[in-house]
Design a protein around this motif. Structure first.
Motif, PDB file in Angstrom:
ATOM      1  N   SER B  16       0.847  -1.178   0.000  1.00  0.00           N
ATOM      2  CA  SER B  16       0.000   0.000   0.000  1.00  0.00           C
ATOM      3  C   SER B  16       0.882   1.227   0.000  1.00  0.00           C
ATOM      4  CB  SER B  16      -0.915   0.011   1.217  1.00  0.00           C
ATOM      5  OG  SER B  16      -0.135   0.228   2.368  1.00  0.00           O
ATOM      6  N   GLU B  17       2.159   1.028   0.307  1.00  0.00           N
ATOM      7  CA  GLU B  17       3.051   2.162   0.358  1.00  0.00           C
ATOM      8  C   GLU B  17       3.650   2.543  -0.977  1.00  0.00           C
ATOM      9  OE1 GLU B  17       4.041   1.066   4.900  1.00  0.00           O
ATOM     10  OE2 GLU B  17       5.717   1.568   3.590  1.00  0.00           O
ATOM     11  N   LEU B  18       3.605   1.667  -1.948  1.00  0.00           N
ATOM     12  CA  LEU B  18       4.142   2.013  -3.267  1.00  0.00           C
ATOM     13  C   LEU B  18       3.457   3.263  -3.777  1.00  0.00           C
ATOM     14  CD1 LEU B  18       5.802   1.468  -5.815  1.00  0.00           C
ATOM     15  CD2 LEU B  18       3.949   0.044  -6.643  1.00  0.00           C
ATOM     16  N   PHE B  19       2.175   3.314  -3.601  1.00  0.00           N
ATOM     17  CA  PHE B  19       1.351   4.420  -4.049  1.00  0.00           C
ATOM     18  C   PHE B  19       1.722   5.712  -3.320  1.00  0.00           C
ATOM     19  CE2 PHE B  19      -2.319   6.079  -6.046  1.00  0.00           C
ATOM     20  CZ  PHE B  19      -2.987   6.897  -5.135  1.00  0.00           C
ATOM     21  N   LEU B  21       4.438   6.328  -1.593  1.00  0.00           N
ATOM     22  CA  LEU B  21       5.834   6.696  -1.861  1.00  0.00           C
ATOM     23  C   LEU B  21       5.999   7.288  -3.252  1.00  0.00           C
ATOM     24  CD1 LEU B  21       7.717   3.722  -0.211  1.00  0.00           C
ATOM     25  CD2 LEU B  21       7.829   6.098   0.480  1.00  0.00           C
ATOM     26  N   THR B  22       5.267   6.765  -4.231  1.00  0.00           N
ATOM     27  CA  THR B  22       5.369   7.295  -5.587  1.00  0.00           C
ATOM     28  C   THR B  22       4.877   8.729  -5.617  1.00  0.00           C
ATOM     29  OG1 THR B  22       5.056   5.104  -6.514  1.00  0.00           O
ATOM     30  CG2 THR B  22       4.727   6.936  -8.004  1.00  0.00           C
ATOM     31  N   TYR B  23       3.764   8.985  -4.944  1.00  0.00           N
ATOM     32  CA  TYR B  23       3.258  10.353  -4.887  1.00  0.00           C
ATOM     33  C   TYR B  23       4.263  11.262  -4.184  1.00  0.00           C
ATOM     34  CZ  TYR B  23       0.236  14.381  -4.447  1.00  0.00           C
ATOM     35  OH  TYR B  23      -0.283  15.654  -4.543  1.00  0.00           O
ATOM     36  N   LYS B  84     -13.693   5.967  -3.149  1.00  0.00           N
ATOM     37  CA  LYS B  84     -13.603   4.588  -2.681  1.00  0.00           C
ATOM     38  C   LYS B  84     -12.830   3.748  -3.691  1.00  0.00           C
ATOM     39  CE  LYS B  84     -15.298   1.130  -0.076  1.00  0.00           C
ATOM     40  NZ  LYS B  84     -14.377   0.864   0.928  1.00  0.00           N
ATOM     41  N   TYR B  86     -10.639   4.680  -6.086  1.00  0.00           N
ATOM     42  CA  TYR B  86      -9.238   4.987  -6.364  1.00  0.00           C
ATOM     43  C   TYR B  86      -8.357   5.126  -5.133  1.00  0.00           C
ATOM     44  CZ  TYR B  86     -10.679   5.520 -11.137  1.00  0.00           C
ATOM     45  OH  TYR B  86     -11.184   5.271 -12.379  1.00  0.00           O
ATOM     46  N   LEU B  87      -8.949   5.555  -4.031  1.00  0.00           N
ATOM     47  CA  LEU B  87      -8.120   5.759  -2.849  1.00  0.00           C
ATOM     48  C   LEU B  87      -8.502   4.852  -1.691  1.00  0.00           C
ATOM     49  CD1 LEU B  87      -7.834   9.667  -2.895  1.00  0.00           C
ATOM     50  CD2 LEU B  87      -6.131   8.006  -3.636  1.00  0.00           C
ATOM     51  N   GLY B  88      -9.594   4.111  -1.857  1.00  0.00           N
ATOM     52  CA  GLY B  88     -10.013   3.197  -0.802  1.00  0.00           C
ATOM     53  C   GLY B  88     -10.574   3.879   0.423  1.00  0.00           C
ATOM     54  N   PRO B 111      -4.636   8.460   1.934  1.00  0.00           N
ATOM     55  CA  PRO B 111      -3.509   7.569   1.638  1.00  0.00           C
ATOM     56  C   PRO B 111      -2.303   8.289   1.042  1.00  0.00           C
ATOM     57  CG  PRO B 111      -5.423   6.986   0.302  1.00  0.00           C
ATOM     58  CD  PRO B 111      -5.850   8.072   1.209  1.00  0.00           C
ATOM     59  N   LEU B 112      -2.507   9.461   0.471  1.00  0.00           N
ATOM     60  CA  LEU B 112      -1.372  10.181  -0.100  1.00  0.00           C
ATOM     61  C   LEU B 112      -0.413  10.674   0.980  1.00  0.00           C
ATOM     62  CD1 LEU B 112      -3.071  12.436  -2.801  1.00  0.00           C
ATOM     63  CD2 LEU B 112      -1.880  10.280  -3.168  1.00  0.00           C
ATOM     64  N   PHE B 115       2.540   8.755   6.688  1.00  0.00           N
ATOM     65  CA  PHE B 115       3.951   8.920   7.075  1.00  0.00           C
ATOM     66  C   PHE B 115       4.589  10.187   6.520  1.00  0.00           C
ATOM     67  CE2 PHE B 115       3.400   4.862   8.679  1.00  0.00           C
ATOM     68  CZ  PHE B 115       3.006   3.991   7.679  1.00  0.00           C
TER      69      PHE B 115
END
Lengths: 152, 180
Positions: B16-19, B21-23, B84, B86-88, B111-112, B115
């Motif tokens: 779930s962090e790939l997204f 981290l990519t952003y 829901k 696209y970002l859950g 989610p963006l 951390f």
């Protein structure tokens, strides 16, 4: 199952992120590098040091690739002299585009990002490497890496 | 045994962090490229707009929602279906203006920004500004001109993250010259 659907949608969005930054391959590779570093940092904080090259490769091919792309790699080859070629026949970043030649020219940007990611991950594991990738037939890709130094 | 179990849960966290981290890498890259936060905010909005004009097609194809009859319905679809999908997450729709042309989306989580901390020298950065562009671009493709901005942002010290959306006007479809 719901998790996988959200994952696939997030992959589509990542696609769009990368398309927007598509003009410069180096830039994408650098972005990927940062992402790879971040991923490895979170993933390995509780695991023991890797004992050798093979251990690192197994980690990249199984744990790393599977967690990031939700599938295992399909093939791994080595010349036993520090060069490894990993093959993924249904690479997640490429499966969003239709198979066929028309999108082949765009594939490099997705690969650049992924190479950067692997290179970044390895870098945080203390390994300097050169990572390149190629696509011959969509959506299969081959990632080739060379360890630039022996694992201490 | 416990080592394997911890690897599996770490593994779940990682994808779930790939997204996220990519952003993050994208925003970081923009901060390097542009002089100040205002410019970065503009670029994020522009990027978001380009993404939105194409994402709408993906959304309409996958969600099978019909045409919305009014702005209230649009708000519900955005919050309950699009976010829901696209970002859950499902933001809540509140603070409607009396005229019914403005509302807020309140995001409990984003989610963006998992951390993420804004460094002190980037206090003007609207980190998730891409979202505003996406919403604006997507709605333009369905004939709605809207203004979207962040009213509150947990990254900048507010208690909640609030996106304010205002309906400007309906965009008439342009017919090619020569047609009635």
């Amino acid at each position: 199952v719901a998790g996988l659907a959200v994952f696939n949608r997030k992959m589509s969005v990542i696609h769009f992120f990368l398309k927007e930054n598509g003009r410069c391959i180096t830039r994408l590779e650098n972005m990927g590098f940062r992402v790879g570093q971040g991923l490895i940092e979170r993933f390995t904080k509780d695991t023991a040091r890797f004992k050798d090259e093979l251990d690192v490769m197994k980690f990249i091919c199984k744990d790393f690739w599977t967690s990031v792309f939700k599938k295992q790699i399909d093939n791994l080859r080595t010349n036993h002299q520090g060069i490894y070629v990993l093959q993924d026949n249904k690479f997640r970043l490429l499966t969003q585009m239709s198979a066929g030649k028309q999108y082949l020219e765009h594939a490099p940007r997705y690969l650049a990002f992924t190479c950067g990611m692997v290179r970044g991950g390895l870098s945080n594991l203390g390994v300097k490497s050169i990572v390149t990738a190629e696509v011959s037939v969509m959506p299969a890709c081959k990632v080739k890496f060379g360890f630039l130094q022996k694992l201490k | 045994m416990s080592r394997q179990a911890s690897r599996a849960s770490e593994s779940k966290k990682m994808n779930s962090e790939l997204f996220t981290l990519t952003y993050g890498a994208l925003v970081t890259q923009l901060c390097k490229d542009y002089e100040n936060d205002e410019e970065v905010n503009k670029q994020l909005d522009k990027m978001g707009y380009n993404i939105g004009v194409r994402l709408i097609e993906d959304f309409l194809a996958r969600s099978s929602v019909g045409r919305c009859h009014d702005f209230r319905e649009t708000a519900d679809v955005i919050a309950k279906v699009a976010f829901k999908m696209y970002l859950g997450i499902t933001p809540s729709v509140t603070n409607w203006s009396p005229a019914g042309d403005e509302f807020s989306l309140i995001l409990e989580s984003n989610p963006l920004v998992d951390f993420v901390e804004l460094p002190d020298n980037h206090s003007g950065l609207v980190y998730s500004n891409l979202l505003c562009g996406v919403l604006r671009g997507a709605l333009e493709m369905v004939q709605m001109a809207v203004d979207v901005k962040f009213a509150q942002d947990t990254l900048r010290g507010d208690n909640v993250t609030e996106i304010r959306m205002k309906f400007i006007k309906r965009i008439e479809e342009n017919l090619p010259a020569g047609e009635e």
